[in-house]
Design a protein around this motif. Sequence first.
Motif, PDB file in Angstrom:
ATOM      1  N   MET A 174       0.843  -1.121  -0.244  1.00 33.23           N
ATOM      2  CA  MET A 174       0.157  -0.144   0.244  1.00 33.23           C
ATOM      3  C   MET A 174       1.252   1.771  -0.099  1.00 33.23           C
ATOM      4  SD  MET A 174      -3.043  -0.825  -0.382  1.00 33.23           S
ATOM      5  CE  MET A 174      -3.857   0.402   0.680  1.00 33.23           C
ATOM      6  N   ARG A 175       0.341   2.765  -0.895  1.00 36.92           N
ATOM      7  CA  ARG A 175       0.888   3.616  -0.844  1.00 36.92           C
ATOM      8  C   ARG A 175       0.422   4.587  -0.922  1.00 36.92           C
ATOM      9  NH1 ARG A 175       5.175   3.209  -5.609  1.00 36.92           N
ATOM     10  NH2 ARG A 175       5.454   1.577  -4.730  1.00 36.92           N
ATOM     11  N   PRO A 176       0.549   5.850  -0.333  1.00 36.68           N
ATOM     12  CA  PRO A 176      -0.510   6.896  -0.615  1.00 36.68           C
ATOM     13  C   PRO A 176      -1.115   7.647  -1.552  1.00 36.68           C
ATOM     14  CG  PRO A 176       1.223   7.883   0.907  1.00 36.68           C
ATOM     15  CD  PRO A 176       1.835   6.295   0.050  1.00 36.68           C
ATOM     16  N   ILE A 177      -2.359   7.356  -2.109  1.00 35.63           N
ATOM     17  CA  ILE A 177      -2.853   7.849  -3.762  1.00 35.63           C
ATOM     18  C   ILE A 177      -2.139   9.360  -3.856  1.00 35.63           C
ATOM     19  CG2 ILE A 177      -4.907   6.952  -5.004  1.00 35.63           C
ATOM     20  CD1 ILE A 177      -3.220   5.052  -3.936  1.00 35.63           C
ATOM     21  N   LEU A 178      -1.997   9.297  -5.376  1.00 34.11           N
ATOM     22  CA  LEU A 178      -1.707  10.899  -5.789  1.00 34.11           C
ATOM     23  C   LEU A 178      -3.761  11.314  -5.393  1.00 34.11           C
ATOM     24  CD1 LEU A 178       0.980  10.352  -7.997  1.00 34.11           C
ATOM     25  CD2 LEU A 178       1.244  11.533  -5.867  1.00 34.11           C
ATOM     26  N   THR A 179      -3.671  12.578  -6.136  1.00 30.40           N
ATOM     27  CA  THR A 179      -4.908  12.819  -7.035  1.00 30.40           C
ATOM     28  C   THR A 179      -4.866  12.535  -7.680  1.00 30.40           C
ATOM     29  OG1 THR A 179      -4.177  14.899  -7.659  1.00 30.40           O
ATOM     30  CG2 THR A 179      -4.712  14.890  -5.159  1.00 30.40           C
ATOM     31  N   PRO A 180      -6.565  12.480  -8.568  1.00 35.23           N
ATOM     32  CA  PRO A 180      -6.096  11.985  -9.974  1.00 35.23           C
ATOM     33  C   PRO A 180      -5.758  13.296 -11.131  1.00 35.23           C
ATOM     34  CG  PRO A 180      -8.672  12.299  -9.199  1.00 35.23           C
ATOM     35  CD  PRO A 180      -7.169  12.965  -7.425  1.00 35.23           C
ATOM     36  N   ALA A 228      -2.990  15.000 -10.098  1.00 33.46           N
ATOM     37  CA  ALA A 228      -1.734  13.888 -10.222  1.00 33.46           C
ATOM     38  C   ALA A 228      -1.120  12.924 -11.105  1.00 33.46           C
ATOM     39  CB  ALA A 228      -1.208  14.181  -8.618  1.00 33.46           C
ATOM     40  N   GLN A 229      -2.263  12.331 -10.989  1.00 32.54           N
ATOM     41  CA  GLN A 229      -2.189  11.240 -11.459  1.00 32.54           C
ATOM     42  C   GLN A 229      -1.443  10.968 -13.168  1.00 32.54           C
ATOM     43  OE1 GLN A 229      -4.174   6.759  -9.790  1.00 32.54           O
ATOM     44  NE2 GLN A 229      -4.847   8.996  -8.382  1.00 32.54           N
ATOM     45  N   SER A 230      -2.761  12.084 -13.499  1.00 31.24           N
ATOM     46  CA  SER A 230      -2.899  12.438 -14.966  1.00 31.24           C
ATOM     47  C   SER A 230      -1.479  12.939 -15.511  1.00 31.24           C
ATOM     48  CB  SER A 230      -3.999  13.143 -15.573  1.00 31.24           C
ATOM     49  OG  SER A 230      -3.765  14.441 -14.249  1.00 31.24           O
ATOM     50  N   LEU A 231      -0.794  13.493 -15.418  1.00 37.10           N
ATOM     51  CA  LEU A 231       0.894  15.110 -14.967  1.00 37.10           C
ATOM     52  C   LEU A 231       1.824  13.458 -15.232  1.00 37.10           C
ATOM     53  CD1 LEU A 231      -0.554  17.542 -12.996  1.00 37.10           C
ATOM     54  CD2 LEU A 231      -0.747  17.193 -15.122  1.00 37.10           C
ATOM     55  N   PRO A 232       2.272  13.812 -16.566  1.00 35.48           N
ATOM     56  CA  PRO A 232       3.947  13.193 -16.299  1.00 35.48           C
ATOM     57  C   PRO A 232       4.751  14.186 -15.553  1.00 35.48           C
ATOM     58  CG  PRO A 232       3.307  15.135 -18.263  1.00 35.48           C
ATOM     59  CD  PRO A 232       2.446  15.185 -17.200  1.00 35.48           C
ATOM     60  N   SER A 233       5.468  12.997 -15.516  1.00 28.97           N
ATOM     61  CA  SER A 233       6.889  13.408 -14.409  1.00 28.97           C
ATOM     62  C   SER A 233       8.223  13.800 -14.868  1.00 28.97           C
ATOM     63  CB  SER A 233       7.488  11.973 -13.467  1.00 28.97           C
ATOM     64  OG  SER A 233       6.846  11.897 -12.701  1.00 28.97           O
ATOM     65  N   THR A 234       7.749  15.120 -14.804  1.00 31.19           N
ATOM     66  CA  THR A 234       8.865  15.982 -16.176  1.00 31.19           C
ATOM     67  C   THR A 234       9.763  17.042 -15.245  1.00 31.19           C
ATOM     68  OG1 THR A 234       9.107  16.415 -17.903  1.00 31.19           O
ATOM     69  CG2 THR A 234       7.531  17.604 -16.880  1.00 31.19           C
ATOM     70  N   VAL A 235      10.687  17.093 -16.261  1.00 31.14           N
ATOM     71  CA  VAL A 235      11.719  18.575 -16.156  1.00 31.14           C
ATOM     72  C   VAL A 235      12.023  19.314 -16.767  1.00 31.14           C
ATOM     73  CG1 VAL A 235      13.703  19.439 -14.681  1.00 31.14           C
ATOM     74  CG2 VAL A 235      13.027  17.024 -13.916  1.00 31.14           C
ATOM     75  N   PRO A 236      11.375  20.679 -16.513  1.00 33.47           N
ATOM     76  CA  PRO A 236      10.966  21.572 -18.122  1.00 33.47           C
ATOM     77  C   PRO A 236      11.966  21.801 -18.743  1.00 33.47           C
ATOM     78  CG  PRO A 236       9.537  22.106 -16.291  1.00 33.47           C
ATOM     79  CD  PRO A 236      10.439  21.662 -15.578  1.00 33.47           C
ATOM     80  N   PHE A 237      13.174  21.597 -18.315  1.00 34.68           N
ATOM     81  CA  PHE A 237      14.242  22.343 -18.661  1.00 34.68           C
ATOM     82  C   PHE A 237      15.257  20.817 -18.234  1.00 34.68           C
ATOM     83  CE2 PHE A 237      12.492  25.888 -17.826  1.00 34.68           C
ATOM     84  CZ  PHE A 237      12.286  26.725 -18.443  1.00 34.68           C
ATOM     85  N   THR A 238      16.111  21.070 -19.480  1.00 41.03           N
ATOM     86  CA  THR A 238      17.189  20.279 -18.795  1.00 41.03           C
ATOM     87  C   THR A 238      18.694  20.803 -18.948  1.00 41.03           C
ATOM     88  OG1 THR A 238      16.639  18.081 -20.466  1.00 41.03           O
ATOM     89  CG2 THR A 238      19.306  17.835 -20.487  1.00 41.03           C
ATOM     90  N   GLY A 239      19.843  20.486 -18.083  1.00 39.55           N
ATOM     91  CA  GLY A 239      19.930  21.228 -17.280  1.00 39.55           C
ATOM     92  C   GLY A 239      22.097  21.041 -17.870  1.00 39.55           C
ATOM     93  N   PRO A 240      22.160  21.914 -18.119  1.00 33.71           N
ATOM     94  CA  PRO A 240      23.710  21.406 -18.255  1.00 33.71           C
ATOM     95  C   PRO A 240      23.907  20.559 -17.369  1.00 33.71           C
ATOM     96  CG  PRO A 240      23.966  23.732 -17.395  1.00 33.71           C
ATOM     97  CD  PRO A 240      22.512  23.337 -17.314  1.00 33.71           C
ATOM     98  N   THR A 289      -0.782  24.065 -15.264  1.00 35.82           N
ATOM     99  CA  THR A 289      -1.340  22.461 -15.705  1.00 35.82           C
ATOM    100  C   THR A 289      -1.950  21.992 -14.212  1.00 35.82           C
ATOM    101  OG1 THR A 289      -0.278  22.605 -17.628  1.00 35.82           O
ATOM    102  CG2 THR A 289      -1.123  20.255 -16.927  1.00 35.82           C
ATOM    103  N   GLY A 290      -0.154  22.042 -13.312  1.00 36.26           N
ATOM    104  CA  GLY A 290      -0.360  21.726 -12.117  1.00 36.26           C
ATOM    105  C   GLY A 290      -1.525  22.141 -11.057  1.00 36.26           C
TER     106      GLY A 290
END
Length: 366
Positions: free
Chosen positions: A1-7, A9-21, A125-126
Amino acid sequence: MRPILTPLAQSLPSTVPFTGPEALERRTGVPFRARVGANESGFGPSPKVIEAIAAAAGGVWMYGDPEVHELKAALAAHLDIPAANVAVGEGIDGLHGLIARLITGPGDVAVTSLGAYPTFNYHVTGFGGRIVAVPYAGDHEDLGALAKAARHERAKVIYLSNPDNPMGTWWSAAEIERFIAEVPEETLILLDEAYCETAPAGTLPALDIARPNLIRTRTFSKAYGLAGMRIGYAIGEASFIKAFDKVRNHFGVTRLSQVAAMAALADQAWLTSVVAKVASGRERIYGIAAENGLSAVPSATNFVAVDCGRDGDYAMRVLKALEARGVFVRKPMAPGLDRHIRISAGRPEELDVVAAELPHALGDAG
């Protein structure tokens, strides 16, 4: 069992908007010799800032002032407005997150330009908002189309950067004022002025702290050379500024960030010198582009968008070839803009590397 994300949050991709150098260096194993992609100030902060940080370092066991009182007062004096019209946060990105939280609910519309600075979109979007994106008109954000979209969509907020990121273009103060007048009063105008210090005279409208639907954001990350300290500020009508206290991280602006920003603001002579160096860097990039048969977009920022002359796929190959040769740059990704790469106006020795490697990268890109 684990905490459940909100619907949501579940719908969003895990992303970093900028790829750092740093991530790119880890991925390729190639250290960058020219870090000219993130629009930082390679000229660094004022020496007085470094001295102030060193003197304050022993006090980092204390939280920073949660009211950021001294910095707000200094900014207010610098801008000649009341402190009640200034909010301070963790860089413009942090402030944009707070604005999105204050103004955007599930299904609410935010209007922006397709290909404009993406972090506000990420925050909207968040919080369940919907992005409506308007294409650029050439190299400029389309003021008339943005205002029209805000009216048509009954938008809660409209985002505009002036000078613009990622193209470096700008509108005059008069044109921005006309745009503001065309936007419905119920729509918040978020005017991102991250590059205001490098803009030519006549770009910034006079501060209007009485208008309830206008908020302007500025930063110490660019010309002041404090990108790593994460500190920026917002200017707006007092009741909206007060609303930041409803949602902000009250200890989010660190003690050293406050000290650094105070010292940076006090050394306007250093700022003037950096702005002159940035202007010289832009001219150098224009020349490098011309030497390679490319055209550069006139810029009011600390970077220059260079048209690679073909399509977005080719520009991406040029970018990757530069990465392989130790040059970190970025590029717009939206159709119509994606044929460009974006080069920060860095130190002369970094631009020497760009000048040496760009011909080879163009050859590598085919």
